[in-house]
Design a protein around this motif. Structure first.
Motif, mmCIF file in Angstrom:
data_model
loop_
_atom_site.group_PDB
_atom_site.id
_atom_site.type_symbol
_atom_site.label_atom_id
_atom_site.label_comp_id
_atom_site.label_asym_id
_atom_site.label_seq_id
_atom_site.Cartn_x
_atom_site.Cartn_y
_atom_site.Cartn_z
ATOM 1 N N GLN A 122 7.455 8.007 -2.228
ATOM 2 C CA GLN A 122 6.386 7.169 -1.707
ATOM 3 C C GLN A 122 6.952 6.132 -0.747
ATOM 4 O O GLN A 122 8.117 5.758 -0.865
ATOM 5 N N TYR A 123 6.115 5.660 0.170
ATOM 6 C CA TYR A 123 6.535 4.593 1.073
ATOM 7 C C TYR A 123 5.406 3.579 1.232
ATOM 8 O O TYR A 123 4.236 3.895 1.064
ATOM 9 N N ALA A 124 5.816 2.346 1.540
ATOM 10 C CA ALA A 124 4.872 1.265 1.837
ATOM 11 C C ALA A 124 5.358 0.610 3.123
ATOM 12 O O ALA A 124 6.436 0.007 3.144
ATOM 13 N N ASN A 125 4.598 0.763 4.187
ATOM 14 C CA ASN A 125 4.981 0.193 5.481
ATOM 15 C C ASN A 125 4.940 -1.327 5.452
ATOM 16 O O ASN A 125 4.039 -1.914 4.855
ATOM 17 N N ASP A 158 4.962 2.351 11.251
ATOM 18 C CA ASP A 158 4.509 3.390 10.321
ATOM 19 C C ASP A 158 5.607 4.422 10.153
ATOM 20 O O ASP A 158 5.950 5.123 11.109
ATOM 21 N N ASP A 190 0.857 -1.184 0.000
ATOM 22 C CA ASP A 190 0.000 0.000 0.000
ATOM 23 C C ASP A 190 0.895 1.236 0.000
ATOM 24 O O ASP A 190 1.473 1.591 1.035
ATOM 25 N N TRP A 191 1.040 1.870 -1.157
ATOM 26 C CA TRP A 191 1.959 3.005 -1.318
ATOM 27 C C TRP A 191 1.286 4.318 -0.934
ATOM 28 O O TRP A 191 0.140 4.579 -1.300
ATOM 29 N N THR A 192 2.008 5.164 -0.191
ATOM 30 C CA THR A 192 1.537 6.475 0.248
ATOM 31 C C THR A 192 2.584 7.511 -0.135
ATOM 32 O O THR A 192 3.781 7.283 0.054
ATOM 33 N N VAL A 193 2.134 8.652 -0.655
ATOM 34 C CA VAL A 193 3.069 9.727 -0.997
ATOM 35 C C VAL A 193 3.451 10.456 0.283
ATOM 36 O O VAL A 193 2.592 10.831 1.086
ATOM 37 N N LEU A 194 4.750 10.637 0.489
ATOM 38 C CA LEU A 194 5.249 11.382 1.640
ATOM 39 C C LEU A 194 5.041 12.868 1.358
ATOM 40 O O LEU A 194 5.556 13.386 0.373
ATOM 41 N N PRO A 195 4.244 13.566 2.171
ATOM 42 C CA PRO A 195 3.940 14.984 1.901
ATOM 43 C C PRO A 195 5.207 15.839 1.747
ATOM 44 O O PRO A 195 6.203 15.614 2.438
ATOM 45 N N SER A 226 5.589 7.244 8.887
ATOM 46 C CA SER A 226 5.165 8.614 9.197
ATOM 47 C C SER A 226 4.573 8.755 10.595
ATOM 48 O O SER A 226 4.137 9.835 10.974
#
Length: 170
Positions: free
Chosen positions: A74-77, A81, A63-68, A83
């Motif tokens: 992007q990161y996938a834990n 977490d 599950d990729w999330t863009v680092l603000p 962040s």
């Protein structure tokens, strides 16, 4: 077939990342700078959560999330977490050519490069890390870092507490 091959390659890269990280952890536990092997082992135990169940994350399920405010990083834990608070393990993707400003991290930052070429510039000396490379930046080390323009970078990182990037004025 390409998807199956990429998935198989991603699983192999993940296994290599975990093995390299474990080897680095074991090496750091045996470091002559630590007081005793027992103290080092306790520190390592405190740094990462205990595995109480099997963790299985095929590349397609990440599950990729863009680092603000990161320029598209992007990161996938995997655990914890990146962040949040506390220890974490995560995959991190840098777009090709993405550079970080001059900065530090408040905790050591062990990293395995899985693809692309990542770099760190410390005291004016630039070192490039290709696939299969490992580095561990000590806490509070002032440096530049980023991904070369040739291709996107995929990293595997873990820290004993949350990720941070603390800008440093030159």
């Amino acid at each position: 077939m390409t998807t199956a091959l990429n998935s198989r390659a991603a699983r192999r890269l993940f296994a290599v990342a975990v093995m390299v990280g474990a080897a680095a952890l074991l090496t750091s536990c045996a470091s002559p700078t630590s007081n005793t092997a027992e103290t080092s082992a306790k520190s390592a135990e405190a740094a990462l959560p205990t595995v109480s169940k099997t963790i299985s994350l095929p590349a397609a399920d990440l599950d990729w999330t863009v680092l603000p405010d990161s320029g598209g990083v992007q990161y996938a834990n995997v655990r914890g977490d990146l962040s949040g608070k506390g220890p974490y393990e995560a995959f991190v993707k840098f777009p090709a050519g993405a550079d970080n400003p001059f900065h530090t991290h408040s905790k050591d930052l062990p990293t395995v490069v899985l693809s692309g070429t990542f770099y760190a510039e410390i005291d004016g000396k630039r070192t490039e890390y290709g696939p299969g490379s490992y580095y561990d930046l000590p806490a509070d080390l002032e440096h530049f870092s980023g991904c070369t323009a040739a291709a996107e970078c995929l990293l595997f990182q873990y820290q004993s507490d949350h990720f941070d990037l603390n800008p440093v004025k030159k």
